[in-house]
Design an enzyme around this catalytic site. Structure first.
Site, short mmCIF file in Angstrom:
data_model
loop_
_atom_site.label_atom_id
_atom_site.label_comp_id
_atom_site.label_asym_id
_atom_site.label_seq_id
_atom_site.Cartn_x
_atom_site.Cartn_y
_atom_site.Cartn_z
N ARG A 151 0.84 -1.18 0.04
CA ARG A 151 -0.14 -0.19 0.20
C ARG A 151 0.93 1.27 -0.27
O ARG A 151 1.94 1.25 0.54
CB ARG A 151 -1.04 -0.08 1.17
CG ARG A 151 -0.25 -0.13 2.75
CD ARG A 151 0.29 1.38 2.97
NE ARG A 151 0.49 1.35 4.56
CZ ARG A 151 1.11 2.27 5.28
NH1 ARG A 151 1.92 3.24 4.18
NH2 ARG A 151 1.51 2.17 6.50
N GLU A 167 -6.34 7.84 6.74
CA GLU A 167 -5.50 8.84 7.47
C GLU A 167 -5.02 9.82 6.56
O GLU A 167 -4.38 11.01 6.74
CB GLU A 167 -4.18 7.78 7.96
CG GLU A 167 -3.22 8.57 8.43
CD GLU A 167 -2.12 7.62 9.10
OE1 GLU A 167 -0.92 7.90 8.81
OE2 GLU A 167 -2.71 6.52 9.73
N ARG A 221 -5.35 5.82 0.08
CA ARG A 221 -4.40 4.85 0.51
C ARG A 221 -4.84 3.74 -0.72
O ARG A 221 -5.86 3.36 -0.63
CB ARG A 221 -4.65 4.13 1.95
CG ARG A 221 -3.84 3.02 2.21
CD ARG A 221 -3.95 2.75 3.60
NE ARG A 221 -2.96 3.89 4.19
CZ ARG A 221 -2.62 3.79 5.50
NH1 ARG A 221 -3.16 2.86 6.15
NH2 ARG A 221 -1.92 4.74 6.11
N CYS A 265 0.93 11.56 8.75
CA CYS A 265 1.98 10.94 9.87
C CYS A 265 3.40 10.96 9.14
O CYS A 265 3.42 10.41 8.23
CB CYS A 265 1.69 9.60 10.20
SG CYS A 265 2.66 9.14 11.43
N THR A 325 5.65 9.32 9.73
CA THR A 325 6.55 7.88 9.66
C THR A 325 6.26 7.24 8.15
O THR A 325 6.99 6.22 7.63
CB THR A 325 5.84 6.98 10.54
OG1 THR A 325 4.35 6.99 10.22
CG2 THR A 325 5.88 7.21 11.90
N ARG A 331 4.23 0.67 2.24
CA ARG A 331 4.51 -0.43 3.15
C ARG A 331 4.24 -1.56 2.34
O ARG A 331 3.13 -1.88 1.75
CB ARG A 331 3.67 -0.42 4.28
CG ARG A 331 3.93 -1.56 5.44
CD ARG A 331 3.22 -1.02 6.68
NE ARG A 331 3.30 -2.25 7.72
CZ ARG A 331 2.81 -3.56 7.85
NH1 ARG A 331 1.52 -3.78 6.94
NH2 ARG A 331 3.15 -4.36 8.55
N ARG A 371 5.50 -7.38 12.83
CA ARG A 371 4.11 -6.91 13.49
C ARG A 371 3.53 -8.23 13.61
O ARG A 371 3.99 -9.43 13.00
CB ARG A 371 3.26 -6.12 12.50
CG ARG A 371 4.01 -4.82 12.26
CD ARG A 371 2.90 -3.99 11.84
NE ARG A 371 3.51 -2.47 11.36
CZ ARG A 371 2.85 -1.46 11.01
NH1 ARG A 371 1.46 -1.57 10.77
NH2 ARG A 371 3.49 -0.30 10.77
N GLU A 428 0.06 -3.57 13.76
CA GLU A 428 1.13 -2.95 14.95
C GLU A 428 0.48 -3.27 16.05
O GLU A 428 -0.89 -2.95 16.42
CB GLU A 428 1.40 -1.35 14.74
CG GLU A 428 2.27 -1.07 15.61
CD GLU A 428 2.76 0.35 15.18
OE1 GLU A 428 3.84 0.98 15.51
OE2 GLU A 428 2.00 1.16 14.31
#
Length: 342
Positions: free
Chosen positions: A100, A199, A203, A245, A247, A254, A282, A287
């Site tokens: 993604r 988010e 996505r 975010c 990150t 990812r 994970r 997570e």
């Protein structure tokens, strides 16, 4: 929490009065971390301008997340010269593959800061772009609020439904007006998904049963090439694609596999071994979750300072190496059993 670590009193006083054109302030950026003290990062961007306006705080956090990797993003989706074979053609180890990426649109605020009217405009713009996806990627868009109970259950069963249950996003402001202006695009094959206004504005997700990482990657590459030609994504050469975010900055990618490794994971140092291969570990449900039946979610550890090609190569080689080690341990265990039986 990285935001608390890097926010000195002097820096806070310097940034307190700053605001972006969408009204994003330091207080708003830090709200999620203040309300959720167990947050790892503790700060969100409300728009692209956030990364420049609050750079004295964001930049050291970003650098720490990259673990000293060189800043700057170079996109590269090529796979020439890399192994393309299925990681696990027998299906004994790898259950599924999912890749993604997150994307935001340059002229809109990000989900933590966007207003309801702009969220609806953004949704309409994205849905219009999705409607033109070529054969093999085309599908249907369904607003979250219009989903039937059967559709919800079907999406939940496939782990494809996003919800308003993330306390970090709620504190950040990303779940306001739920579920208005949000929805899910699903391709006819059920292997390409696009979440709208979770988010991040988009996505984009490519899924594949088993270990055919190349097929999942190439499907995602095709969808992104089409959307990139029609939507103005937020990015800059230093930070890559802008995400809510920090990150996810850089590739915002990812790439992960669900893989069963009972022998290897039961030995000391499993997570350290994965980290040495550039992989994050994970549980089965993401997570902070636990593995089930020795199934782990393994993914790329870094997104910034690497290309999409780098992520593919590292995940493919890392998972292949772990499978080899698992096979060796299983073989040794069988030999011992035979020896005891003899």
């Amino acid at each position: 929490m990285l935001a608390r670590k890097h926010l000195t009193p002097r820096l806070e006083a310097r940034l307190r009065a700053c605001t972006t054109r969408n009204g994003w302030t330091l207080k708003a950026a830090l709200r999620s971390g203040a309300e959720q003290p167990d947050s790892r990062i503790g700060i969100y961007a409300g728009d692209s301008e956030s990364y420049a306006t609050f750079a004295p705080l964001f930049d050291p956090i970003i650098q720490e997340l990259a673990e000293g990797a060189s800043r700057g993003h170079r996109s590269d989706f090529s796979l020439e010269g890399l192994p393309l074979e299925d990681l696990d053609p027998t299906g004994e180890y790898v259950l599924s593959t999912r890749i993604r990426v997150g994307r935001n649109l340059a002229r809109y605020a990000f989900p933590p800061a966007i207003h309801a009217e702009d969220r609806r405009r953004l949704e309409a713009e994205v849905v219009d772009a999705l409607a033109g996806l070529p054969e093999g990627l085309s599908g249907v868009y369904r607003p979250l609020g219009a989903l039937s109970e059967d559709e919800r259950e079907e999406l939940k069963a496939r782990h494809c439904l996003f919800s308003a249950e993330d306390r970090f996003l709620e504190s950040a402001g990303a779940l306001r007006d739920w579920p208005e202006g949000r929805g899910i695009f699903t391709s006819a094959s059920q292997r390409l998904l696009v979440w709208v206004n979770e988010e991040d504005a988009l996505r984009v997700i490519s899924m594949q049963p088993g270990g055919d990482l190349a097929r999942a990657f190439l499907r995602l590459r095709g969808a992104l090439a089409y959307l990139d030609a029609r939507l103005d994504f937020a990015w800059d050469p230093a930070r890559g694609y802008h995400t809510s975010c920090p990150t996810n900055l850089g590739t915002a990618m990812r790439a992960s596999v669900h893989v069963r490794l009972p022998c290897l994971s039961s030995r000391p140092g499993f997570e350290a071994r994965c980290k040495a291969l550039g992989l994050a570990v994970r549980g089965l449900h993401g997570e902070h979750s636990a593995p089930e039946d020795s199934v782990y979610d393994l993914s790329n550890e870094h997104r910034l300072g690497v290309s999409e090609r780098d992520i593919y190569a590292r995940l493919h080689s890392g998972v292949r190496r772990l499978i080899e080690l698992e096979q060796t341990l299983r073989g040794t265990r069988r030999q011992r059993r035979r020896a005891r039986g003899g």
